[in-house]
Scaffold this motif. Structure first.
Motif, mmCIF file in Angstrom:
data_model
loop_
_atom_site.group_PDB
_atom_site.id
_atom_site.type_symbol
_atom_site.label_atom_id
_atom_site.label_comp_id
_atom_site.label_asym_id
_atom_site.label_seq_id
_atom_site.Cartn_x
_atom_site.Cartn_y
_atom_site.Cartn_z
ATOM 1 N N ASP A 143 0.848 -1.180 0.000
ATOM 2 C CA ASP A 143 0.000 0.000 0.000
ATOM 3 C C ASP A 143 0.886 1.233 0.000
ATOM 4 N N TRP A 146 -0.091 6.968 1.675
ATOM 5 C CA TRP A 146 -1.363 7.683 1.879
ATOM 6 C C TRP A 146 -2.498 6.709 2.171
ATOM 7 N N GLU A 147 -2.505 5.540 1.502
ATOM 8 C CA GLU A 147 -3.541 4.553 1.785
ATOM 9 C C GLU A 147 -3.407 4.017 3.203
ATOM 10 N N ASP A 148 -2.182 3.753 3.614
ATOM 11 C CA ASP A 148 -1.930 3.249 4.956
ATOM 12 C C ASP A 148 -2.294 4.311 6.002
ATOM 13 N N LEU A 149 -1.968 5.553 5.752
ATOM 14 C CA LEU A 149 -2.275 6.631 6.670
ATOM 15 C C LEU A 149 -3.800 6.835 6.778
ATOM 16 N N ARG A 151 -6.202 4.550 6.393
ATOM 17 C CA ARG A 151 -6.785 3.473 7.183
ATOM 18 C C ARG A 151 -6.511 3.675 8.668
ATOM 19 N N THR A 152 -5.307 4.135 8.955
ATOM 20 C CA THR A 152 -4.948 4.327 10.351
ATOM 21 C C THR A 152 -5.779 5.458 10.982
ATOM 22 N N LEU A 153 -5.982 6.531 10.241
ATOM 23 C CA LEU A 153 -6.753 7.657 10.776
ATOM 24 C C LEU A 153 -8.242 7.373 10.844
ATOM 25 N N SER A 154 -8.716 6.464 10.010
ATOM 26 C CA SER A 154 -10.151 6.141 10.016
ATOM 27 C C SER A 154 -10.444 5.347 11.243
#
Length: 154
Positions: A143, A146-149, A151-154
């Motif tokens: 990933d 930005w995709e990983d970030l 998911r983490t923030l969601s």
């Protein structure tokens, strides 16, 4: 009849000899001259003819292309092949130079050498790929940051 051992034959049936002495005389000797018809083209090949005096006072004559770096008064060591009657190497002690005959090869490269080098390259490339995959994973499955970030923030 005594128990005398027969002398061991030299390696590869070659009898190498060394000569050490001081160069007394150097001269060029023409060995081959080629002329081409009407065009007056001539190719001349010459070999140096070197006379040395060994420590016992004997004069020895040598004629070979490896002796091109010799001058009168130089101290030299010559290694020769007695069976082929040719010079294999010459060490000029006065100039600290070594000249090898064109027939002497430093490293004989055979098919097995090439095969080994190719196998080594393939092995190293495979190990590099394996370590890279272990550390970073498959590039298509990673990933982005930005995709990983997200998911983490969601």
């Amino acid at each position: 009849m005594g128990n005398r051992k027969a002398p061991r034959p030299p390696i590869n049936n070659r009898c190498l000899v060394t000569f050490r002495g001081t160069v007394v005389s150097v001269a060029d000797r023409v060995t081959h001259q080629l002329r081409s018809g009407q065009h007056s083209y001539a190719a001349v090949r010459s070999l140096p003819e070197v006379w040395i005096v060994d420590p016992e006072g004997h004069e020895l004559r040598f004629c070979d292309e490896t002796l091109d770096e010799c001058r009168a008064g130089h101290e030299i060591v010559i290694v020769g092949d007695r069976t082929a009657d040719r010079v294999l190497a010459m060490r000029n002690l006065s100039t600290a130079r070594t000249c090898l005959s064109a027939t002497v090869s430093d490293l004989p490269v055979t098919g097995s050498h090439v095969f080994t080098i190719i196998c080594l390259c393939v092995s190293l490339a495979s190990m590099t790929w394996f370590v890279t995959m272990m550390l970073f994973g498959e590039p298509s499955y990673r990933d982005s940051f930005w995709e990983d970030l997200g998911r983490t923030l969601s």
